[in-house]
Design a protein around this motif. Structure first.
Motif, PDB file in Angstrom:
ATOM      1  N   ARG A  37     -10.989  -1.431   1.148  1.00 55.22           N
ATOM      2  CA  ARG A  37     -10.827   0.020   0.968  1.00 55.22           C
ATOM      3  C   ARG A  37     -10.698   0.384  -0.514  1.00 55.22           C
TER       4      ARG A  37
ATOM      5  N   THR B 211      -6.803   7.536   5.765  1.00 54.48           N
ATOM      6  CA  THR B 211      -5.978   6.738   6.686  1.00 54.48           C
ATOM      7  C   THR B 211      -6.438   6.999   8.120  1.00 54.48           C
TER       8      THR B 211
ATOM      9  N   CYS C 197       3.867   0.154   2.475  1.00 53.54           N
ATOM     10  CA  CYS C 197       3.788  -0.896   3.477  1.00 53.54           C
ATOM     11  C   CYS C 197       3.613  -2.245   2.795  1.00 53.54           C
TER      12      CYS C 197
ATOM     13  N   LEU D 160      -0.593   4.569   0.076  1.00 55.01           N
ATOM     14  CA  LEU D 160      -1.557   5.656   0.112  1.00 55.01           C
ATOM     15  C   LEU D 160      -1.148   6.810   1.021  1.00 55.01           C
ATOM     16  N   CYS D 161      -0.183   6.587   1.914  1.00 55.53           N
ATOM     17  CA  CYS D 161       0.254   7.710   2.744  1.00 55.53           C
ATOM     18  C   CYS D 161       1.766   7.626   2.922  1.00 55.53           C
TER      19      CYS D 161
ATOM     20  N   CYS E  81       0.873  -1.174   0.000  1.00 53.87           N
ATOM     21  CA  CYS E  81       0.000   0.000   0.000  1.00 53.87           C
ATOM     22  C   CYS E  81       0.910   1.225   0.000  1.00 53.87           C
TER      23      CYS E  81
ATOM     24  N   ILE F 157      -3.864  -0.937   9.243  1.00 52.55           N
ATOM     25  CA  ILE F 157      -4.833  -1.586   8.342  1.00 52.55           C
ATOM     26  C   ILE F 157      -4.227  -2.887   7.837  1.00 52.55           C
TER      27      ILE F 157
ATOM     28  N   CYS G 231      -0.279   2.014   9.561  1.00 55.14           N
ATOM     29  CA  CYS G 231      -1.450   2.663  10.155  1.00 55.14           C
ATOM     30  C   CYS G 231      -2.341   1.659  10.869  1.00 55.14           C
TER      31      CYS G 231
ATOM     32  N   TYR H 286       3.590   7.032   5.439  1.00 58.41           N
ATOM     33  CA  TYR H 286       4.130   5.929   6.244  1.00 58.41           C
ATOM     34  C   TYR H 286       4.646   4.818   5.319  1.00 58.41           C
ATOM     35  N   GLY H 287       3.983   4.721   4.165  1.00 55.19           N
ATOM     36  CA  GLY H 287       4.263   3.608   3.260  1.00 55.19           C
ATOM     37  C   GLY H 287       5.490   3.870   2.418  1.00 55.19           C
TER      38      GLY H 287
END
Ligand code: SF4
Ligand code: SF4
Ligand code: SF4
Lengths: 188, 790
Positions: free
Chosen positions: B94, B175, B74, B68-69, B66, B86, B84, B71-72
């Protein structure tokens, strides 16, 4: 570029998915020799061969599917593949099953299997439309983890979501591909 | 008190109209208000969980990461959690919600856009009146919002409702919000329902504004296929889904008397919608052929509106010298906005090639520019040949090294190099076949080191086929009439009309367009009602039988046994939901007002309908299918449909998933697994056909109905797969369900293969079935409908 233009001599790390954009993530399918895949199938407690519509198109693939079945490996024939077995009057263990339904069942550890004896630990994809097989191998890789179910491909495509897979073989290398299948069958 | 606008017309004062913006008016009490007017995202969650526990989401991730934000990326492989929190399964839910969000937004925004464009000219007090044969005018609107619309204005609060709920659902994608895959799917089902509602509004709005057919049968014919265009005439090619600019072109042609001088050829739904009123327009192709139509050089001008237009339209149009007019702010392609400019200047700039295209956002300014550009461009373009010359064709074939790069790039895995070699040897057949199997993406051309224009090579090879590709299609008729439902309600619910088959959606077929024809012909000839919309409605139109007739010429377009209906464009497929809702309303006399779960429960247990999106490609197809699913209608997708990542699959081997209440006494019974799935991908057409027949079984089928459905299921399986379906016995409740012609044979199979006990003297089943036949069985999944709860 890792396609059959270089005769398959490229390294596994650079191996290109048959559908170039079908990249995956950190875990790539391991490019394996036919004997290695054969040994994995042989050592499985409950192996299953899943064959799809392409076995009807290619000379020699149905023969190999039957040869694998004759080694005592049960066969799930998906899509119209079952026709091939009916027409050949194959009397081994073969079941018609829809591929989405089948993969869904395989992900359930409690599933009783096609013969009522329980789920499978190694499932071998053969002759299935590339992108459909890829998605089902991804489902098995991501969700068939406890207990571990190994999704393996013996198709003529590199399958990034499989645990083990062959490389890409163009029609002009069909004979070479069939030879690999024969080597695999010898090990079973 | 609701604020509703009004119009007063005074007799004799035809030109005097007093518009009153906000007067208070109670809505007519047409039915008591049900429990869920304008349901929010959690209101129907109980119903969703009923579905999701039976049809557990099955996920096949396309990618294991992923991103999408920040943090990734991931790694979620092996159902791991991302930074996060998920997990892979929830992440797939999602993504599905995201796809449905995009699809639902497209349909709903299309309706809103049309109102914005047209209200300036015609206002919003245009009556919404479908005539004397339709008293349930907007079944989805009535079911979901509780509003029974009488004029376009009445749809405005419906759009407000959809918009607010789409935004709330979009928020859940952020997120750090939803973490359960089941709840992501419940939200996706809510989004699918909003999508169906948005489609209904969009289609009703255009029916009212343009006085499109109100569901009348026996619609006129028009021509479809790449061979339908008279290339000697100036040609406007329209692409997209939002018809007002094309209606302006029609208006201009009609005003100037140019209808026989200028061709309008369409790709996709704009063309379907325009042909509902103007049958001199032609449909050149569905979406899948877009690139090939452009490259064949038909277009003296290309007019695009919204959705399903190639993002590289300018580049492609330039190859064949076609100017482009963009008419919608959602697709402006970097061109200058010339809305309001002098039209002759715009025409001149386009014809002289000073600009590759323009944006004109007022649909009422498009007609003249498009037609006059086509008329002026035609003589210029006619001098050139856009299809490859024999020499160029041969040169390209010779330059192919059969390297295979194109095959790796091709979503269909087409072996183009091999086909090129065959063509060079004089056998064009493989290339001609590929012309139809190709989905027109153009990916192959980008990777060809020899710069072979592969699409052009296929077009050249297939030219003789293209020139002959011409069939007849009926104009889209819109809604199903209440009077038709009165006729077919009983046979549909009893099962003697074996089902409604609804081919919908895009052209990402696994093996070419012929499959669509096969689906339509196979089911119509067996007495199913076949209702088509969108690209599949187009793609079956140019296949002809031995007498040169298309399916539309061979089967009537009533909503009745063995008929084939072009319902209309993608937004028109709301009328298929509508027909199922009307069965509950008109035949079963259920209250539909704000009563979604009860009606969906009715449909899943009684109305044998099955959608098929054989070439599902777009996010709209995802939201359409999800909307059908929430209403209790299953859908089959083609193999590319696995790329949506999620299926809703039942498990026939788990009896506990198939418990159904009997409303008469509240008793919970094990039933047959029907419909077995809500969303499933078939591998090939041979598998699709029996699968669809199976998904038309319903627990409430009568014995004569079940017998008919079982006959078709077994017959299609034997015909296409050469085996008895492995689960056929699960649908046998009594010997009276068995196909008469081979009853004894089937009894024997049940005894031998399933260990059922048979009384051979009476030819009766003594034991074995999951459940017996009970003609007054009144099934429901909803506790709230049980006697003690009511
Ligand atoms: S949204 Fe979650 S899973 Fe995705 S990149 Fe961000 S932290 Fe990772
Ligand atoms: S990429 Fe080009 S050269 Fe290579 S096989 Fe395809 S068409 Fe031929
Ligand atoms: S344009 Fe057609 S042949 Fe080329 S990659 Fe796309 S589908 Fe394949």
């Amino acid at each position: 570029m890792g396609c059959d233009s270089c005769g398959g001599s490229c390294s596994p790390q650079n191996y290109l998915s048959f559908d170039a954009g079908n990249t995956h993530g950190p875990e790539s399918g391991r490019l394996a020799a036919p004997e290695t895949i054969g040994r994995l199938i042989k050592s499985a407690k409950r192996p299953l061969l899943i064959v799809g519509s392409e076995i009807l198109e290619d000379d020699g693939m149905l023969d190999r599917a039957i040869a694998i079945g004759k080694k005592g490996i049960p066969i799930a024939a998906t899509g119209p593949a079952i026709r091939g077995f009916v027409e050949r009057e194959y009397d081994g263990e073969v079941y018609y099953y829809q591929l989405h339904e089948l993969t869904n069942c395989i992900l359930d550890p409690e599933w009783k299997g096609l013969d009522g004896q329980g789920n499978y630990d190694v499932v071998v994809f053969f002759g299935i439309i590339y992108y459909y097989a890829s998605a089902m191998l991804s489902a098995i890789k991501n969700f068939g983890t406890d207990p571990l179910i190994r999704g393996v491909s013996i198709d003529k495509y590199y399958h990034p979501h499989a645990r083990m897979t062959f490389g890409n073989y163009s029609p002009k290398r069909q004979a070479e591909y069939l030879e690999m299948l024969d080597k695999l069958i010898t090990v079973l | 008190m609701e604020e509703i606008g009004g119009t007063i017309k005074i007799e004799g004062w035809e030109n005097v109209q007093i518009n009153i913006g906000r007067i208070g008016e109670e809505e007519e009490e047409w039915e008591p208000m049900g429990p869920y007017p304008m349901p929010k995202m959690a209101d129907l969650r109980n119903w969703d969980y009923k579905l999701l526990n039976r049809y557990k989401p099955f996920y096949a991730p396309l990618c294991d990461v992923c991103a999408l934000c920040t943090y990734g990326k991931c790694d979620l492989s092996g159902n791991k959690y991302g930074a996060c929190g998920i997990r892979m399964d929830a992440m797939q839910g999602r993504i599905v919600l995201l796809a449905c969000l995009v699809g639902a937004s497209a349909h709903m925004a299309h309706g809103r856009h049309m109102i914005h464009d047209l209200e300036h000219r015609w206002g919003v007090d245009i009556p919404f009146d479908l005539g004397t044969e339709i008293n349930v005018p907007a079944p989805l609107t009535q079911l979901i919002t509780g509003i029974k619309p009488k004029k376009i204005r009445d749809f405005l609060p419906v759009l407000d409702y959809i918009e607010e709920n789409i935004v709330q659902l979009a928020d859940a994608l952020h997120t750090g919000q939803e973490g359960s895959y089941m709840d992501f799917e419940s939200k996706a089902l809510q989004m699918g329902m909003l999508d169906s509602l948005g489609k209904e509004v969009a289609d009703m709005v255009q029916i009212a504004y343009y006085d499109m057919p109100h569901g009348e049968s026996n619609q006129p014919f028009f021509e479809v296929g790449m061979g339908s265009i008279d290339t000697k005439k100036p040609t406007v090619i329209v692409i997209g889904h939002n018809a007002p600019p094309t209606f302006d072109i029609v208006e201009y042609l009609t005003e100037k008397g140019l209808e026989d001088e200028v061709e309008i050829g369409g790709i996709c739904c704009t063309a379907i919608d325009v042909t509902r009123k103007y049958q001199k327009a032609k449909i050149v192709s569905a979406l899948g052929r877009q690139l090939r139509v452009i490259r064949a050089g038909f277009a003296d001008v290309i007019v695009i509106d919204e959705q399903c237009i190639r993002a590289d339209i300018l580049k492609q149009a330039k190859v064949v010298g076609s100017p482009v007019i963009c008419t919608n702010d959602k697709a402006m392609h970097g061109l200058v906005d010339r809305t309001g400019d002098d039209q002759d200047e715009i025409i001149d700039d386009l014809v002289e090639g000073r600009v590759p295209g323009v944006v004109i956002l007022d649909p009422f300014q498009v007609g003249k520019v498009a037609v006059e550009v086509a008329r002026k461009m035609h003589p210029k373009r006619a001098k050139k040949e856009y299809i490859l010359s024999d020499e160029a064709f041969k040169e390209y074939l010779e330059s192919c090294t059969m390297c295979g790069s194109c095959t790796f790039a091709c979503p269909q895995g087409l072996r183009i190099g091999g086909a090129n070699k065959k063509a060079l040897e004089g056998d064009l057949e493989p290339l001609i076949m590929m012309f139809d199997q190709c989905v027109g993406c153009g990916r192959c051309e980008q990777v060809c080191k020899k710069h072979i224009p592969i699409v052009d090579v296929m077009v050249k090879a297939a030219r003789p086929v293209i020139e002959k590709e011409k069939g007849k299609m009926r104009a889209g008729r819109g809604p199903v009439r209440d009077t038709e439902i009165r006729q077919v309600g009983a046979p549909l619910v009893l099962g003697t009309i074996p089902g409604i088959i609804a081919p919908i959606g895009c052209g990402n077929y696994p093996n070419g367009t012929k499959d669509v024809y096969t689906i339509v012909d196979e089911f119509a000839s067996r007495g199913y009602i076949v209702t088509l919309t969108g690209c599949m409605a187009i793609d079956c139109g140019f296949y002809l039988d031995d007498e040169g007739k298309s399916v539309y010429e061979r089967y009537p377009d009533d909503f009745d046994k063995g008929c084939v209906l072009n319902i209309g464009s993608c937004v028109s497929n709301a009328h298929i939901h509508g027909a199922a809702i009307k069965v509950a309303s008109i035949f079963a006399r259920r209250n539909i007002r704000a009563n979604y779960d009860e009606i969906a429960d009715y449909i899943i247990n009684r109305v044998g309908a099955c959608g098929v999106a054989w070439g599902a490609m777009s996010q709209k197809a995802a939201s359409i299918a999800t909307g059908f699913n929430r209403l209790g209608v299953p859908a089959v997708v083609g193999p590319h449909g696995v790329k949506y990542r999620r299926a809703f699959l039942g498990r026939r081997d788990l009896p506990e998933r198939w418990k159904v209440y009997d409303t008469r006494n509240g008793e919970e019974l094990y039933c047959e697994p029907c419909p077995e799935h809500l969303l499933v991908a078939a591998e090939t057409i041979e598998e699709c056909l029996p699968l669809m027949a199976k998904l038309c079984f319903r627990v409430a089928d009568t014995s004569p109905g079940r017998m008919i459905k079982l006959t078709h299921y077994i017959d299609l399986s034997m015909k296409y797969l050469k085996v008895m379906p492995p689960d056929w016995h699960l649908y046998v409740r009594s010997e009276t369900d068995l196909p008469l012609a081979k009853k004894e044979y089937y009894l024997q199979l049940l005894e031998e293969e399933q260990d059922w006990k048979i009384d051979w003297k009476k030819k009766k089943i003594v034991s074995g079935p999951v459940k017996g036949v009970d003609p007054s069985f009144n099934p429901t999944l909803l506790e709230r409908l049980l006697p003690e709860k009511r």
